[in-house]
Design a protein around this motif. Structure first.
Motif, PDB file in Angstrom:
ATOM      1  N   UNK A 252      57.536 -16.926  -2.806  1.00 26.52           N
ATOM      2  CA  UNK A 252      57.199 -15.879  -2.114  1.00 26.52           C
ATOM      3  C   UNK A 252      57.476 -16.086  -0.655  1.00 26.52           C
ATOM      4  N   UNK A 253      57.552 -14.825   0.056  1.00 24.89           N
ATOM      5  CA  UNK A 253      57.818 -15.309   1.507  1.00 24.89           C
ATOM      6  C   UNK A 253      56.670 -14.293   2.301  1.00 24.89           C
ATOM      7  N   UNK A 254      56.122 -14.867   3.125  1.00 22.25           N
ATOM      8  CA  UNK A 254      54.974 -14.039   3.856  1.00 22.25           C
ATOM      9  C   UNK A 254      55.524 -14.128   5.421  1.00 22.25           C
ATOM     10  N   UNK A 255      55.582 -12.676   5.868  1.00 21.64           N
ATOM     11  CA  UNK A 255      56.260 -12.470   7.140  1.00 21.64           C
ATOM     12  C   UNK A 255      55.065 -12.033   7.886  1.00 21.64           C
ATOM     13  N   UNK A 256      54.697 -12.612   9.043  1.00 20.11           N
ATOM     14  CA  UNK A 256      53.574 -12.053  10.083  1.00 20.11           C
ATOM     15  C   UNK A 256      54.455 -11.551  11.411  1.00 20.11           C
ATOM     16  N   UNK A 257      53.791 -10.451  11.660  1.00 20.17           N
ATOM     17  CA  UNK A 257      54.191 -10.179  13.270  1.00 20.17           C
ATOM     18  C   UNK A 257      52.962  -9.262  13.690  1.00 20.17           C
ATOM     19  N   UNK A 258      52.620  -9.680  14.983  1.00 27.33           N
ATOM     20  CA  UNK A 258      51.322  -8.796  15.391  1.00 27.33           C
ATOM     21  C   UNK A 258      50.250  -9.132  14.744  1.00 27.33           C
ATOM     22  N   UNK A 259      49.527  -8.074  14.356  1.00 30.18           N
ATOM     23  CA  UNK A 259      48.309  -8.282  13.543  1.00 30.18           C
ATOM     24  C   UNK A 259      48.432  -7.844  11.791  1.00 30.18           C
ATOM     25  N   UNK A 260      49.797  -8.021  11.659  1.00 31.83           N
ATOM     26  CA  UNK A 260      50.223  -7.403  10.315  1.00 31.83           C
ATOM     27  C   UNK A 260      50.936  -8.597   9.385  1.00 31.83           C
ATOM     28  N   UNK A 261      50.717  -8.712   8.253  1.00 35.84           N
ATOM     29  CA  UNK A 261      51.407  -9.691   7.398  1.00 35.84           C
ATOM     30  C   UNK A 261      52.009  -8.838   6.231  1.00 35.84           C
ATOM     31  N   UNK A 262      53.069  -9.294   5.521  1.00 35.65           N
ATOM     32  CA  UNK A 262      53.490  -8.721   4.353  1.00 35.65           C
ATOM     33  C   UNK A 262      54.152  -9.872   3.277  1.00 35.65           C
ATOM     34  N   UNK A 263      53.666  -9.847   2.065  1.00 35.65           N
ATOM     35  CA  UNK A 263      54.147 -10.850   1.201  1.00 35.65           C
ATOM     36  C   UNK A 263      55.212 -10.277   0.260  1.00 35.65           C
TER      37      UNK A 263
END
Length: 354
Positions: A252-263
């Motif tokens: 899986x790939x977790x993307x983080x930017x600012x206060x948010x993340x998406x897997x």
């Protein structure tokens, strides 16, 4: 020509269905080799010709966009595959049939095939590359969706693959050439070792020959790379997460930017009605059903606790939402609210601790 061998696993026995076609077939209806004359949009005739034509039976173009901190995520619809409910195992057949009935699903389950585009402002990253019309005429729409969303294949600089099944690599190559000529392609070390070793027997593993042919142009151009077990990636804010089971090197790939993340969780779930209700339910395509169950159970627990966004390759399009608790070991899917997608997302209320 790319030869695919479709394999359905039945315990230790395999049933083979041979499919021979070029990946070019997956894109033939969307591109032409003939150079078009320049279009003058001030000319009503040209403007009319340039605009896509949709009939009353058509859906809208297959893309969906959301903001994630400073990044933009675009879901790309590649099509769907029809799965037989009997492919799902791990619980009695009657139990699985009842869960489908309760959700008003039949034994013929229409399952989305989604890929995702991440625009960081500096790089354009594609996560998975859809299927091919060589597998089914209901697939192969990724390039059309990509262009409808405002991007061209040349814009993509990085491709991350969750794994090497054909519904995730179908658009990588056309006629032996890279579809994404400026992209570097990444997959886990374990996944590459499993599928791409020259010594592999094509009858030993599903999709072996087609997989190697899809990856070969990137290898020849020195644009194919493996990700080490450290989970580091060459894109800022993107971390690889090991979720083995569906395939040995599934990521899986977790993307983080600012206060948010998406897997982007790849193939952790193939049918949310069944596998959210009971994570022990697996699909025949899982090469190690025990490891797949462990990965699925952990990621569902973590997602419910964290409240982070999830993007699933086989969740209903656009495939983005959140995981909520429905019981002690069961969950439910909360699709993203369309009205909030480009307006930023207030910090979600955290699940109440008991």
């Amino acid at each position: 020509m790319i030869t695919w061998t479709l394999t359905l696993q039945r315990g230790r026995h395999f049933v083979f269905v041979a499919l021979a076609a070029s990946l070019l077939a997956g894109c033939a209806s969307f591109e032409s080799d003939k150079k078009a004359d320049p279009v003058d949009l001030n000319n009503p005739a040209d403007a009319s010709e340039a605009a896509p034509s949709f009939g009353k039976a058509d859906q809208s173009p297959g893309f969906f966009r959301m903001k994630l901190g400073d990044y933009t995520v675009t879901s790309l619809y590649d099509g769907y595959v029809e799965l037989n409910g009997k492919l799902f195992k791990g619980r009695p057949t009657a139990t699985i049939a009842n869960l489908l009935k309760q959700s008003r699903q039949t034994q013929s389950i229409y399952t989305s095939i989604n890929a995702f585009l991440l625009d960081t402002g500096k790089q354009v990253v594609l996560i998975d590359a859809g299927g091919s019309a060589a597998l089914s005429g209901s697939m192969g729409k990724l390039l059309s969706s990509l262009k409808m969303s405002g991007y061209e294949p040349e814009d993509v600089s990085v491709i991350f693959l969750t794994h090497l099944h054909p519904d995730h690599i179908g658009a990588l190559a056309q006629d032996g050439k890279m579809t994404f000529p400026n992209a570097h392609l990444y997959v886990s070390e374990a996944e590459a070792a499993h599928w791409l070793a020259p010594s592999r027997n094509s009858g030993e593993l599903p999709y072996f020959q087609g997989t190697q042919q899809a990856i070969a142009p990137y290898q020849q151009a020195s644009r194919f790379h493996t990700l080490p077990s450290s989970n580091r990636t060459p894109v800022a804010g993107v971390q690889a997460v090991n979720l083995p089971g569906h395939t040995p090197g599934h990521l899986a790939y977790r993307v983080s930017s600012g206060n948010e993340s998406l897997l982007f969780w790849g193939d952790v779930v193939h049918n949310f009605v069944l596998q959210f209700s009971d994570p022990a339910i697996y699909i025949d395509f899982d090469q190690d059903s025990k490891k797949a169950r462990i990965s699925r159970t952990k990621i569902l627990q973590d997602a419910q606790k964290s409240g982070e966004w999830i993007a699933g390759a086989h969740m209903p399009f656009p495939g983005i939402g959140q995981v909520l608790a429905a019981g002690k070991n069961s969950y439910r899917w909360l699709p993203i609210d369309y009205s909030r997608t480009l307006n930023g997302h207030p910090k979600e209320a955290q699940p109440e601790k008991k």
